[in-house]
Motif scaffolding. Structure first.
Motif, short mmCIF file in Angstrom:
data_model
loop_
_atom_site.label_atom_id
_atom_site.label_comp_id
_atom_site.label_asym_id
_atom_site.label_seq_id
_atom_site.Cartn_x
_atom_site.Cartn_y
_atom_site.Cartn_z
N ALA A 1 0.84 -1.20 0.00
CA ALA A 1 0.00 0.00 0.00
C ALA A 1 0.87 1.25 0.00
CB ALA A 1 -0.93 -0.01 1.21
N GLN A 2 1.92 1.24 0.80
CA GLN A 2 2.82 2.38 0.86
C GLN A 2 3.48 2.63 -0.49
OE1 GLN A 2 6.38 2.03 3.32
NE2 GLN A 2 5.88 4.00 4.28
N ASP A 3 3.96 1.58 -1.12
CA ASP A 3 4.62 1.71 -2.43
C ASP A 3 3.67 2.24 -3.50
OD1 ASP A 3 6.99 0.78 -1.34
OD2 ASP A 3 6.73 -1.26 -2.11
N GLN A 4 2.46 1.70 -3.53
CA GLN A 4 1.49 2.14 -4.54
C GLN A 4 1.04 3.58 -4.29
OE1 GLN A 4 -1.54 -0.67 -5.85
NE2 GLN A 4 -0.41 -2.27 -4.78
N TRP A 5 0.87 3.93 -3.02
CA TRP A 5 0.47 5.29 -2.69
C TRP A 5 1.59 6.26 -3.07
CZ3 TRP A 5 -1.41 6.99 2.85
CH2 TRP A 5 -2.01 8.25 2.76
N LYS A 6 2.84 5.83 -2.86
CA LYS A 6 3.99 6.68 -3.23
C LYS A 6 3.95 7.02 -4.72
CE LYS A 6 9.02 6.87 -3.02
NZ LYS A 6 10.24 6.17 -2.59
N SER A 7 3.58 6.05 -5.55
CA SER A 7 3.52 6.32 -6.99
C SER A 7 2.34 7.22 -7.36
CB SER A 7 3.47 5.01 -7.78
OG SER A 7 2.25 4.34 -7.57
N LEU A 8 1.30 7.26 -6.52
CA LEU A 8 0.14 8.11 -6.78
C LEU A 8 0.35 9.53 -6.25
CD1 LEU A 8 -2.91 8.32 -7.66
CD2 LEU A 8 -3.45 7.74 -5.28
N ASP A 9 0.82 9.61 -4.99
CA ASP A 9 0.97 10.92 -4.33
C ASP A 9 1.99 10.78 -3.20
OD1 ASP A 9 0.76 13.36 -3.05
OD2 ASP A 9 -1.43 13.32 -2.90
N GLU A 10 3.25 10.94 -3.55
CA GLU A 10 4.33 10.72 -2.59
C GLU A 10 4.23 11.67 -1.39
OE1 GLU A 10 9.18 10.35 -2.34
OE2 GLU A 10 8.23 10.62 -4.28
N THR A 11 3.87 12.91 -1.63
CA THR A 11 3.79 13.88 -0.54
C THR A 11 2.75 13.47 0.50
OG1 THR A 11 4.48 15.63 -2.05
CG2 THR A 11 3.40 16.32 -0.01
N ALA A 12 1.57 13.07 0.05
CA ALA A 12 0.51 12.65 0.96
C ALA A 12 0.90 11.37 1.71
CB ALA A 12 -0.80 12.44 0.21
N MET A 13 1.52 10.43 0.99
CA MET A 13 1.95 9.18 1.63
C MET A 13 2.98 9.47 2.71
SD MET A 13 4.69 6.90 1.79
CE MET A 13 5.65 7.39 0.38
N ARG A 14 3.95 10.33 2.42
CA ARG A 14 4.98 10.67 3.41
C ARG A 14 4.36 11.35 4.64
NH1 ARG A 14 10.20 10.17 2.19
NH2 ARG A 14 10.73 9.68 0.04
N ALA A 15 3.44 12.28 4.41
CA ALA A 15 2.79 12.98 5.52
C ALA A 15 1.99 12.01 6.39
CB ALA A 15 1.89 14.09 4.98
N PHE A 16 1.27 11.09 5.75
CA PHE A 16 0.46 10.13 6.51
C PHE A 16 1.36 9.18 7.30
CE2 PHE A 16 -2.22 6.31 6.99
CZ PHE A 16 -3.31 6.89 7.61
N THR A 17 2.40 8.67 6.66
CA THR A 17 3.32 7.76 7.34
C THR A 17 3.98 8.47 8.52
OG1 THR A 17 3.73 6.53 5.30
CG2 THR A 17 5.36 6.29 7.03
N GLU A 18 4.39 9.69 8.31
CA GLU A 18 5.02 10.47 9.39
C GLU A 18 4.04 10.69 10.53
OE1 GLU A 18 8.22 12.25 11.25
OE2 GLU A 18 8.25 11.21 9.33
N SER A 19 2.77 10.97 10.21
CA SER A 19 1.78 11.19 11.28
C SER A 19 1.54 9.91 12.08
CB SER A 19 0.47 11.72 10.71
OG SER A 19 -0.23 10.73 10.00
#
Length: 118
Positions: free
Chosen positions: A64-82
């Motif tokens: 899920a993280q990898d696929q989300w990164k390809s869609l919207d890396e900024t949002a994935m990073r922010a969510f993972t960080e949160s």
């Protein structure tokens, strides 16, 4: 003693009601099916969030993280960080945060943090 057992059972039931689908329902196979069924970018983000939050299978969370990164890396990073900031002692969140660290040095630092917390 009876009251303690009853309160534990009630707490478990409440937790199960709050997250009715967990664990084995979040697999790489179900991730693929859920991604294919999503009809918009917003729906995809929702799928990825759900898998990061609920997947007991780390492969499904990573997928899920990898696929989300390809869609919207900024949002994935922010969510993972949160997620990490919410539970910095969680091995899962530390690991997923380490996967997206910007440099190998940062990955090593996060890896050491994970080992030290165990």
């Amino acid at each position: 003693m009876y009251r303690l057992r009853f309160s534990v059972v009630v707490a478990v039931m409440i937790a199960m009601a709050a997250h009715p689908v967990q664990g084995e329902d979040y697999t790489l196979t179900s991730l693929k099916a859920d991604v294919e069924a999503a009809e918009s970018a917003e729906a995809l983000r929702d799928v990825f969030r759900e898998y990061l939050l609920n997947a007991a299978d780390i492969d499904a969370a990573r997928g899920a993280q990898d696929q989300w990164k390809s869609l919207d890396e900024t949002a994935m990073r922010a969510f993972t960080e949160s997620l990490y900031m919410t539970s910095p002692d969680s091995g899962k969140w530390v690991y997923l945060r380490g996967r997206i660290a910007p440099t190998p040095g940062e990955q090593i630092k996060i890896g050491r943090q994970l080992v030290a917390s165990r």
